[in-house]
Enzyme design. Structure first.
Site, PDB file in Angstrom:
ATOM      1  N   ASP A  86      42.897  50.067  46.466  1.00 44.31           N
ATOM      2  CA  ASP A  86      43.868  50.085  45.452  1.00 44.31           C
ATOM      3  C   ASP A  86      45.437  49.690  45.770  1.00 44.31           C
ATOM      4  OD1 ASP A  86      44.550  50.022  42.471  1.00 44.31           O
ATOM      5  OD2 ASP A  86      45.149  52.112  42.458  1.00 44.31           O
TER       6      ASP A  86
ATOM      7  N   SER B  59      47.664  49.047  37.562  1.00 45.24           N
ATOM      8  CA  SER B  59      46.145  48.303  38.038  1.00 45.24           C
ATOM      9  C   SER B  59      45.484  48.511  36.464  1.00 45.24           C
ATOM     10  CB  SER B  59      45.462  49.396  38.925  1.00 45.24           C
ATOM     11  OG  SER B  59      46.264  49.291  40.333  1.00 45.24           O
TER      12      SER B  59
ATOM     13  N   GLN C  51      41.783  42.188  41.622  1.00 41.25           N
ATOM     14  CA  GLN C  51      42.227  43.242  40.860  1.00 41.25           C
ATOM     15  C   GLN C  51      43.432  42.457  39.870  1.00 41.25           C
ATOM     16  OE1 GLN C  51      45.557  46.243  41.860  1.00 41.25           O
ATOM     17  NE2 GLN C  51      43.745  47.592  41.465  1.00 41.25           N
TER      18      GLN C  51
END
Lengths: 288, 288
Positions: free
Chosen positions: B198, B222, B272
């Protein structure tokens, strides 16, 4: 395959059983199991029915869990996991005979503005100049097998139509559209795209191994399916499905793809991993 | 950020409350909210605890729903949605104060063999020759802010280190590894990778707009996070995070990436989408 646009619209019209609980009916099908794109499209409709129309679907992630039974309706159970100012998120569990067959999470956003860029569309011949698979198969133009789907091959790394590229070992490009005219409601096009987007993808993963999509040399089953909706578009106008496969291994193949309208606008991205198995009977592998 | 490998292992060691119900504890953090990679990694561990170790995690898809509170533990509720001969699938809902903050679906597979191909790794300088961001920031080599994470910049389309490519408007490459040595258990590396994955991704989506990752010129959060695990690998050896962004618009940016070990093996793919907002105070946009 729905026969025409009206048939597809009917497939997307779920019956409401209770708040957040829907039933999707089957159409006459020659398939032994429910087409994955149908489960995805009906689940998208179920999620959308529970969300304020001011929020627009911008992405979904899903798993195919069990083969669906074409002789029974599908129950869609919708769960609200976020109801925010900017985003609304739903989980949908689709089941038949008490067993989950498909699990989707879908995220809706209240439209806003921001930085913009997009991958440029590849240069490909227009659909009118591309191969109609019906010609390849010796089928008439109105062969009922294809129903509401129109498809043209725009090139693959299998047959030399696309040059080899070590960054993308398997590549395939197809033009797709719904035949006829769908209603103007943008959400119908979102759901219809979910339906068609489960088509043809694994051709890109099989190409490096000399195997054509639909060939009996590979047993293919979609495992997951993700869509990022970038901009609204009409599914009954031609769109280019530009697919490449970065990886295959462990009995699986991954394909990333971009969806461009005929004017080059990037309107969606789709990723899918599928189970790719060699048939059980011993058989010579056809390629690299 | 965990201080060292032992700290990270401790973060990944959940408390079992009941069958399919786990509690993840917090560590001292300077962050105002829970780091997304921590929620992902702890949810992966929760799912994995409920699955026969003969099945290996091959993919996950998830959504970040609400900012997590660093002063409270996180509850992970695991639901079995498939228990098959070849695949086992779990949904995990992470919550705090009774509210979902993160939703994950994870799919485990009994290892099998199949066709193999992979995208070739790009040619980049080894990590020893790449820029340590601590040098850029004038921080000492052992600056505690970085904790267990080691990072080297291997190029970005922002600063000319990567040539522009119209097929990928924004690109970034970083080397990453966990400092020290993690236990040999492959599942620790799977969960640790979820933690680190991430990090840094949105640099590729901001690059076309002249904005560096971490800059106050962009508010980044995110939205979703997907990982396809292709092959086992060690997170405490250097791996290359090769990222590109096909799209930004509507306040969102999408990044696809490939993870290669130093010998060029493709070991994972990560996608993502994040919310990319301009700060509210009026401010000149810095780039295209």
């Amino acid at each position: 395959m729905p026969r025409d646009a009206a048939d597809l619209v009917e497939l997307l019209d779920l019956e409401t059983i209770d708040t957040n609980l829907f039933r999707g009916h089957q159409q006459v099908s020659s398939l032994p199991r429910v087409f994955g794109g149908q489960a995805a499209a009906q689940a998208v409709v179920a999620a959308g029915r529970t969300v304020d129309p001011a929020y627009v679907l911008h992405s979904l992630h899903s798993y195919f869990l069990q083969p669906g039974d074409t002789s029974a309706p599908i129950i869609f159970d919708v769960e609200t996991i976020r109801e925010g100012r900017s985003f609304a998120t739903r989980r949908v569990l689709a089941r038949q005979h008490g067993r989950p067959i498909y699990a989707l999470t879908a995220d809706f956003q209240r439209p806003e503005e921001g930085w913009e860029h997009q991958q440029v569309a590849p240069v490909v011949p227009p659909p009118e100049e591309c191969l109609d698979p019906k010609k390849l198969l010796g089928q008439p133009d109105d062969d009922p097998e294809w129903g509401v789907m129109e498809l043209r091959y725009a090139g693959s790394s299998l047959d030399g139509g696309l040059e080899p590229d070590e960054a993308r070992p398997g590549r395939q490009r197809v033009w797709l559209r719904a035949k006829g005219t769908l209603p103007d409601d943008p959400f119908v096009h979102v759901a219809a795209f979910a339906f068609f987007s489960d088509m043809t993808l694994m051709g890109a993963a099989l190409a490096p191994h000399g195997i054509r999509s639909g060939s009996p040399e590979a047993m293919v089953a979609s495992l997951d399916h993700s869509i990022w909706f970038h901009r609204p578009f009409r599914v009954d106008d031609w769109w280019l499905y530009d697919q490449d496969s970065p990886f295959a291994g462990g009995g699986r193949g991954l394909v990333h793809s971009r969806v461009h309208t005929a004017d080059g606008t990037l309107v969606a991205s789709v990723s899918q991993e599928a189970l790719l198995r060699k048939p059980r009977a011993p058989r010579q592998e056809a390629g690299a």
